[in-house]
Design a protein around this motif. Structure first.
Motif, PDB file in Angstrom:
ATOM      1  N   LEU A 212       4.714 -33.786  13.486  1.00 39.58           N
ATOM      2  CA  LEU A 212       5.184 -33.165  12.257  1.00 39.58           C
ATOM      3  C   LEU A 212       5.976 -31.798  12.660  1.00 39.58           C
ATOM      4  CD1 LEU A 212       2.467 -34.005   9.854  1.00 39.58           C
ATOM      5  CD2 LEU A 212       4.672 -34.735   9.834  1.00 39.58           C
ATOM      6  N   GLY A 213       5.104 -31.174  13.862  1.00 41.86           N
ATOM      7  CA  GLY A 213       5.703 -29.828  14.285  1.00 41.86           C
ATOM      8  C   GLY A 213       6.887 -30.022  14.961  1.00 41.86           C
TER       9      GLY A 213
ATOM     10  N   ASP B 163      -8.927 -36.080   5.862  1.00 36.49           N
ATOM     11  CA  ASP B 163      -7.738 -36.297   6.643  1.00 36.49           C
ATOM     12  C   ASP B 163      -8.228 -36.621   7.826  1.00 36.49           C
ATOM     13  OD1 ASP B 163      -4.987 -36.338   7.667  1.00 36.49           O
ATOM     14  OD2 ASP B 163      -4.661 -34.011   7.589  1.00 36.49           O
TER      15      ASP B 163
ATOM     16  N   SER C  23      -6.161 -37.270  11.016  1.00 36.29           N
ATOM     17  CA  SER C  23      -4.916 -37.179  11.646  1.00 36.29           C
ATOM     18  C   SER C  23      -5.160 -36.450  12.875  1.00 36.29           C
ATOM     19  CB  SER C  23      -3.932 -36.424  10.962  1.00 36.29           C
ATOM     20  OG  SER C  23      -3.344 -36.862   9.620  1.00 36.29           O
TER      21      SER C  23
ATOM     22  N   TRP D  17       0.210 -34.231  14.269  1.00 42.51           N
ATOM     23  CA  TRP D  17       0.578 -32.808  14.096  1.00 42.51           C
ATOM     24  C   TRP D  17       1.662 -32.206  15.061  1.00 42.51           C
ATOM     25  CZ3 TRP D  17      -0.440 -31.128   9.650  1.00 42.51           C
ATOM     26  CH2 TRP D  17      -1.590 -31.595   9.008  1.00 42.51           C
TER      27      TRP D  17
END
Length: 76
Positions: free
Chosen positions: A39-40, A29, A31, A36
């Motif tokens: 996504l949060g 991964d 990312s 992140w």
């Protein structure tokens, strides 16, 4: 002897069909921080919408569970 042959044929078929699953390599991964954070932020939006929905559901259950008062208006 035929049951052993059937068992070996079945096992061979299962192992041959499962070989591509074992051939897949480990996925890494890559990312970054921005992904992140996005996504949060999405999780924050979902949580912010769940709180009023739960409160409304509790109010609905409370309204259904309480006994109804009889109306004072007489019907003719």
């Amino acid at each position: 002897m035929t049951t052993m042959r059937t068992l070996l044929t079945t096992l061979a078929t299962v192992f041959v069909s499962a070989a591509p699953a074992f051939a897949a390599g480990a996925r890494t991964d890559h990312s970054g921080l921005v992904v992140w954070m996005f996504l949060g932020f999405c999780a924050l939006i979902v949580a912010a919408q769940l709180i009023p929905a739960v409160l409304m559901l509790l109010g609905l259950v409370k309204g259904v569970a309480t006994p109804q008062e009889k109306s004072a208006v007489q019907q003719r």
